[in-house]
Design an enzyme around this catalytic site. Structure first.
Site, PDB file in Angstrom:
ATOM      1  N   SER A 102       9.911  13.706   5.190  1.00 26.66           N
ATOM      2  CA  SER A 102      10.409  14.693   4.242  1.00 26.66           C
ATOM      3  C   SER A 102      11.913  14.533   4.050  1.00 26.66           C
ATOM      4  O   SER A 102      12.670  14.471   5.019  1.00 26.66           O
ATOM      5  CB  SER A 102      10.089  16.101   4.751  1.00 26.66           C
ATOM      6  OG  SER A 102      10.570  17.068   3.854  1.00 26.66           O
ATOM      7  N   GLY A 103      12.342  14.472   2.775  1.00 24.33           N
ATOM      8  CA  GLY A 103      13.757  14.317   2.468  1.00 24.33           C
ATOM      9  C   GLY A 103      14.190  12.883   2.283  1.00 24.33           C
ATOM     10  O   GLY A 103      15.369  12.615   2.045  1.00 24.33           O
ATOM     11  N   THR A 107       9.718  11.896  -3.755  1.00 24.06           N
ATOM     12  CA  THR A 107       9.482  12.511  -5.068  1.00 24.06           C
ATOM     13  C   THR A 107      10.324  11.848  -6.145  1.00 24.06           C
ATOM     14  O   THR A 107       9.843  11.564  -7.243  1.00 24.06           O
ATOM     15  CB  THR A 107       9.801  14.019  -4.993  1.00 24.06           C
ATOM     16  OG1 THR A 107       8.948  14.624  -4.008  1.00 24.06           O
ATOM     17  CG2 THR A 107       9.574  14.681  -6.336  1.00 24.06           C
ATOM     18  N   ASN A 152      14.910  19.145   3.123  1.00 23.13           N
ATOM     19  CA  ASN A 152      14.837  18.689   1.732  1.00 23.13           C
ATOM     20  C   ASN A 152      14.819  19.912   0.825  1.00 23.13           C
ATOM     21  O   ASN A 152      14.036  20.839   1.040  1.00 23.13           O
ATOM     22  CB  ASN A 152      13.558  17.848   1.527  1.00 23.13           C
ATOM     23  CG  ASN A 152      13.484  17.231   0.154  1.00 23.13           C
ATOM     24  OD1 ASN A 152      14.383  17.420  -0.666  1.00 23.13           O
ATOM     25  ND2 ASN A 152      12.427  16.499  -0.106  1.00 23.13           N
ATOM     26  N   SER A 155      11.210  19.657  -1.446  1.00 27.82           N
ATOM     27  CA  SER A 155      10.175  18.989  -0.644  1.00 27.82           C
ATOM     28  C   SER A 155       8.797  19.236  -1.254  1.00 27.82           C
ATOM     29  O   SER A 155       8.437  20.365  -1.581  1.00 27.82           O
ATOM     30  CB  SER A 155      10.207  19.521   0.790  1.00 27.82           C
ATOM     31  OG  SER A 155       9.179  18.932   1.558  1.00 27.82           O
ATOM     32  N   SER A 156       8.020  18.150  -1.412  1.00 25.98           N
ATOM     33  CA  SER A 156       6.647  18.289  -1.898  1.00 25.98           C
ATOM     34  C   SER A 156       5.785  18.860  -0.783  1.00 25.98           C
ATOM     35  O   SER A 156       5.660  18.253   0.286  1.00 25.98           O
ATOM     36  CB  SER A 156       6.094  16.925  -2.334  1.00 25.98           C
ATOM     37  OG  SER A 156       6.837  16.413  -3.412  1.00 25.98           O
ATOM     38  N   GLY A 382       5.491  13.040   3.950  1.00 27.41           N
ATOM     39  CA  GLY A 382       5.943  12.092   4.964  1.00 27.41           C
ATOM     40  C   GLY A 382       5.585  12.587   6.352  1.00 27.41           C
ATOM     41  O   GLY A 382       5.135  13.717   6.551  1.00 27.41           O
ATOM     42  N   GLU A 384       5.931  14.298   9.723  1.00 26.23           N
ATOM     43  CA  GLU A 384       6.731  15.486  10.035  1.00 26.23           C
ATOM     44  C   GLU A 384       6.714  15.772  11.529  1.00 26.23           C
ATOM     45  O   GLU A 384       5.655  15.822  12.162  1.00 26.23           O
ATOM     46  CB  GLU A 384       6.196  16.714   9.273  1.00 26.23           C
ATOM     47  CG  GLU A 384       6.377  16.601   7.767  1.00 26.23           C
ATOM     48  CD  GLU A 384       6.030  17.865   7.029  1.00 26.23           C
ATOM     49  OE1 GLU A 384       6.393  17.970   5.849  1.00 26.23           O
ATOM     50  OE2 GLU A 384       5.406  18.753   7.649  1.00 26.23           O
TER      51      GLU A 384
END
Length: 1074
Positions: A102-103, A107, A152, A155-156, A382, A384
């Protein structure tokens, strides 16, 4: 296949002037430190893309770079171009796998892929519409599926896989989106420093006041329990502008305005749902029952969704359990009510998100039913590792394990297929296979997901602790599972491992999972009472989201668990990816501060390890590190051998063999494939590059020398040519000047000669002219003398009279001709006339003026119509009666005589009156009849015909008096500017029984003129007398009253006022004229 294999120009750019090493396969020496250092060096110089063959390593710059423009995509991401061209030209389905934590920028990378597809495809109205819809689906899904996390800001919180479908030309036809595991627990609770989904904040910040009023919402975030306040605003995010972007994107994708309103109503309902709170209420049986505290939010939510408030309130207080043919209703305590509320909120939002994805698919799906080429783009969570990892992180990390497994398998398979295709011997490569970890999680018998489902389905008391006990029993000996309560004694004293947790050693590292909430989140239960309550809503979209609430379709079968559904979805995704040619983008986050220009070695090293990038490089280098087709290889290095420079006249492979032999490259350092040359050691490639660089310097010197010689020769030839041109132009200029001087001298001589000849001829002509004039003069004088001598006796007798008559005739002729130009206009009111030129013409001058005026008056009268003549005759008669006699007359001159002011024939109000009057109405107006008792007036309708006049009531139209005109003897008016007039009747007549009439009107001049004119034209009636005096007598029945007019002061107002002074006197006060 590496990017250098099919696009040699890109590979050349990686080798030329590259910062660090563009392709990690060529890195020397290859170890973790050099790998990280190479990434740092390129990151510091804004080179955020590095390659491992075809795999792209993308570093998140946390800022915009000029390489993100469509023109730069092909240069910096050649893998995308290769995937698109392979799909278009070779009919191979492609997939682009974007992974990272994440981050890391996944995306944004997926957006870049979409932008690239839009940039390279064809043009056209339909194609542009499809591209725009595909691009605009991103803002909608981001608003409803993305949130701000500690790592993020965008973040998705769901996995997205999009299949973009193309036709045979490579133009997009549409797409299909699949979503995986929306993190719906975020709807009810967010960790500290994080936000709920973007759409909640965008709606409250960007919607208009009218929209919020319709949705029963307030802009203040603090009024909603589901919204965290510590991170409600995020630097760099404009929620209001984002809301406008989302509305516009929904319109472009194809959402109707009423659909958008339905979606916003459900979002508002989720916010209202979070504000519903409960309180305990004791019952007779000793159990507590939940009750809603403040019913205002519940009422507003029910109004939004069209649900009966009592139905939803009961669903929060009771639960109905059905078993076969029996129904049992139990009460819910406060904790269960809050659980039911949050479960409803999570399910409502999750199903809304799934509906949005389905609705977008309906708009962007390909319409043609022929076979399509497909490019899949996977943007999924991603790996985590948080401080507190729960069921969501466990599922996400399981998905990443599967993606890592397919990455290793497809990378090795692709490498092996290329070696076999080129005829190179393949050697097995040792690598870590994470299939054992995937088996630990997904095994149908002893996997963690299978045991979790078993616990959720078995009867009896089921808690998170019983699930952990089962794991400790079955997975105790597994090398990648750790728990302090397991039978494995080595973890009994591990204080970093709490009792209520278990730890899994993933390929990316060890992750500690807290078992609390696993069972409830896997069950994902929504009470049937709530589903049925939602189905009863009149909100059309709500009924679609909760079909199981239909009483006619009650299904007692337990719904599948969240873990089972996700496992099936991931399995389908893996099968889909294995049918396509893979392309990888591995995203790396350079720091945890989300700041530009910061590179944290330890963080990057951790990601490099769990992404398996070092293993990926070793796989590529296990055989041959570098490969390239023969043609570009020969084109790049042909200058190293005299036989291949500057042109090789044979097959490219033969040229490469001659080149490598001449360069003395050891035979074990390379191998010849069918279409490519394979180089084992990167050092060999770098040696060739060094020799090429040195050779290029020599070639550059030679080129400079030849160029300088060519430039000097060219300059000399140019100077020589210029000298010839200059000399030619100078000679031409000199000869031209000489010619101009000779020509000028010749012209001067010619002019002097012509002048001398002309002057000589002129003198001769003048002399001849003087001679002729002298002869003529002498002859004239002689003839005059002869004539005078002959006619002297006649001339002396009549000369004076003839001269006088001639002069008079000429003066008269001039006078008349002058009048022709000075005659005035044809207007009768034009009094101009030319001045008298001579006194003896005075009589003729005056008479001509009079005749001309009479003539133009006649011409002017000839233009009148009969109606206009009548109007002018009335005006003329009014002038004869009132001019210089009545002060009111001048103001009436400019006002036309209208006659029928009431439009009595058109107005239905006077229909009865109109029928009572048989003759044509000449005048109809409202007048005031003066009462002799008090001097006040009452309105009456005054109608004049050819034989009589009528007074009628203004309101009812009833005739009050009808007087024949022969009975009218005279009319009396004052000399002042008032509107009073008296109609005096013949004594002894029937009409005079009640006496004379004293009236007032605004149209006095017109009324009296028409009365006088009508009386004059009647054959059997004497002429009506008009008496103009400031004092006259009026007969009222048996009494005669004197009406006297006096001048009033300013205090009397602007209108005349009548007052009774005594029985014999009425005094009318007339305001002074200004």
């Amino acid at each position: 296949m590496s990017p250098v294999d099919t696009n040699p120009s890109v590979k050349t750019s990686l080798l030329d002037n590259m910062i660090g090493v563009g392709d990690m396969v060529l890195l020397e020496p290859l170890n973790e430190d050099s790998f990280i250092e190479n990434l740092r060096k390129r990151f510091d110089h804004n080179e955020i893309y590095t390659y491992i063959g075809s795999v792209v390593i993308s570093m998140n710059p946390y800022r915009s770079l000029p390489i993100f423009t469509p023109e730069k995509v092909e240069e910096y991401l050649p893998g995308l171009d290769e995937a698109y061209r392979s799909l278009r030209d070779q009919d191979k389905d492609q997939c682009i796998l974007i992974t990272g934590e994440s981050g890391a920028g996944k995306t944004e990378a997926s957006k870049l892929v979409m932008s690239y597809v839009a940039a390279v495809c064809g043009k056209g109205q339909e194609v542009n519409k499809v591209k725009e819809q595909l691009l605009q689906s991103n803002p909608v899904l981001e608003a409803f599926g993305n949130a701000k996390t500690v790592r993020n800001d965008n973040s998705s919180r769901f996995g997205k896989y999009m299949d973009i479908e193309f036709d045979f030309k490579g133009d997009p036809l549409g797409g299909v989106i699949s979503n995986y595991l929306l993190e719906k627990s975020r709807v009810c609770k967010q960790p500290r420093g994080e936000r709920n989904f973007h759409i909640f904040y965008q709606l409250l910040s960007g919607a208009s006041g009218d929209t919020l009023t319709k949705l029963k919402l307030d802009r203040d975030f603090s009024k909603y329990n589901y919204l965290s306040l510590d991170s409600a605003t995020v630097n760099g995010l404009d929620d209001a502008a984002s809301f406008r972007t989302v509305r516009n994107a929904m319109q472009i994708v194809g959402f109707m305005e009423d659909e958008v309103q339905l979606v916003l109503e459900l979002v508002a309902a989720v916010l209202k749902l979070g504000n519903i709170e409960f309180k305990p209420e004791s019952r007779v049986n000793g159990f507590d029952e939940s009750r809603v505290k403040d019913k205002n939010d519940l009422k507003e939510m029910c109004e939004l969704l069209g649900i009966e408030q009592s139905v939803l309130e009961r669903a929060f207080s009771y639960r109905t359990v059905e078993a076969k043919m029996e129904k049992v209703s139990t009460t819910l305590n406060v904790a269960q009510a809050y659980y039911a509320r949050d479960a409803l909120a999570k399910n409502l939002y999750s199903r809304l998100f799934s509906w949005l994805v389905t609705r977008i698919n309906e708009s962007i799906k390909a319409q043609a039913k022929t076979r399509h080429k497909v490019m899949g783009v996977l943007d999924i969570y991603g790996f985590e590792i948080f401080e507190d990892n729960s069921f969501e992180q466990f599922i996400i990390n399981y998905c990443n394990e599967k993606l890592q497994q397919i990455f290793i398998e497809l990378t090795l398979r692709e490498e092996q297929e290329e070696y076999v295709r080129e005829g190179i011997e393949w050697t097995n490569i040792e690598y870590f296979n994470n299939a054992v970890i995937c088996d630990l999680i997904e095994n149908n018998q002893n996997g963690i997901l299978a045991m979790l489902d078993e616990e959720c389905l078995r009867p009896g008391t089921v808690t998170d602790d019983t699930f952990l006990d089962k794991l400790n029993t079955i997975c105790a000996e597994h090398q990648h599972f750790e728990s302090r309560l397991s039978k494995n004694s080595k973890f009994l004293t591990d204080h970093s491992l709490p009792h209520s947790c278990f730890r899994i050693q993933h390929y990316a590292g060890k992750v500690l999972y807290r078992v609390e909430g696993f069972v409830d989140k896997n069950n994902d239960l929504l009470y049937r009472d709530l589903s049925q309550a939602m189905y009863k809503a009149t909100h059309s979209l709500m009924r679609q989201l909760f079909p199981e609430g239909n009483p006619a379709k009650v299904n007692l079968k337990r719904p599948p668990t969240a873990g089972f559904q996700f496992k099936a979805s991931v399995g389908g995704l893996m099968k889909n990816l294995q049918t396509k040619n893979p392309n990888y983008i591995r995203c790396i986050k350079p720091n945890d501060k989300k700041a530009a220009h910061i590179f944290t070695d330890s963080l990057v090293c951790h990601q490099v390890r769990y992404l398996g990038l070092m293993e990926n490089v070793r796989v590529r280098r296990a055989g041959y590190a570098f490969r390239q087709p023969y043609e570009p290889c020969l084109e790049r290095y042909k200058m190293l051998c005299k036989q291949t420079w500057p042109h090789w006249r044979g097959p490219a492979r033969d040229g490469v063999e001659v080149l490598l032999t001449d360069c003395s490259v050891p035979a074990e350092e390379f191998a010849y494939g069918r279409s490519k040359i394979f180089i084992r050691n990167p050092r060999t490639l770098f040696t060739l590059e060094e020799r090429r660089r040195a050779c290029l310097e020599d070639l550059a010197t030679l080129i400079q020398k030849i160029y300088r010689g060519w430039k000097c020769r060219t300059h000399f030839l140019l100077l020589k040519k210029s000298q010839v041109v200059v000399a030619a132009w100078y000679r031409r200029y000199a000869q031209q000047n000489k010619y101009e001087k000779i020509k000028s001298a010749t012209l001067v001589m010619q002019s002097f000669t012509r002048g001398w000849k002309a002057r000589k001829i002129l003198r001769q002509l003048k002399y001849e002219k003087r001679c002729k004039e002298a002869v003529t003069t002498i002859a004239a004088y002689w003839h005059g003398t002869q004539v005078r001598r002959e006619y002297r006796k006649f001339f002396r007798a009549n000369a004076g009279k003839k001269i006088y008559c001639f002069i008079i005739q000429r003066i008269m002729q001039k006078y008349f001709l002058g009048l022709k130009t000075t005659v005035p206009s044809m207007s009768p009111i034009d009094n101009t006339w030319s001045a008298q030129p001579y006194s003896f013409l005075e009589g003729a001058h005056t008479e001509l003026r009079r005749i001309f005026h009479l003539w133009r008056c006649k011409k002017h009268r000839g233009q009148f119509t009969e109606e206009k003549k009548a109007v002018y005759e009335e005006k003329l008669e009014a002038s004869e009666i009132f001019k210089d006699k009545k002060a009111l007359y001048p103001s009436s001159v400019s006002q036309p005589f209208k006659g029928d002011y009431l439009e009595i024939h058109k107005n239905p109000k006077y229909l009865k009156l109109n029928s009572a009057v048989e003759e044509k109405v000449l005048l109809a107006d409202v007048v005031n009849k003066i009462n002799r008792a008090n001097g006040k007036g009452s309105p009456r309708l005054f109608l004049l015909t050819k034989s009589n006049f009528v007074l009628a009531d203004q309101k009812t139209g009833q005739v009050k008096a009808s007087v024949p005109l022969p009975d009218l003897t005279s009319v009396s008016v004052s000399t002042q500017s008032d509107g009073f007039f008296a109609l005096k009747l013949k004594e002894g007549s029937a009409s005079a029984a009640k006496g004379d009439f004293l009236l007032s009107s605004e149209h006095l001049i017109e009324i009296i003129t028409k009365l006088h004119r009508t009386g004059t034209t009647a054959a059997d009636k004497d002429q009506i007398n008009i008496d103009i005096s400031d004092e006259f007598l009026v007969q009222f029945k048996q009494d005669k009253v004197c009406v006297k007019f006096i001048q009033g002061g300013p205090k009397n107002g602007t209108s005349a006022a009548c007052k009774r002074k005594n029985n014999r006197l009425l005094e009318v006060s007339v305001p002074s004229s200004p």
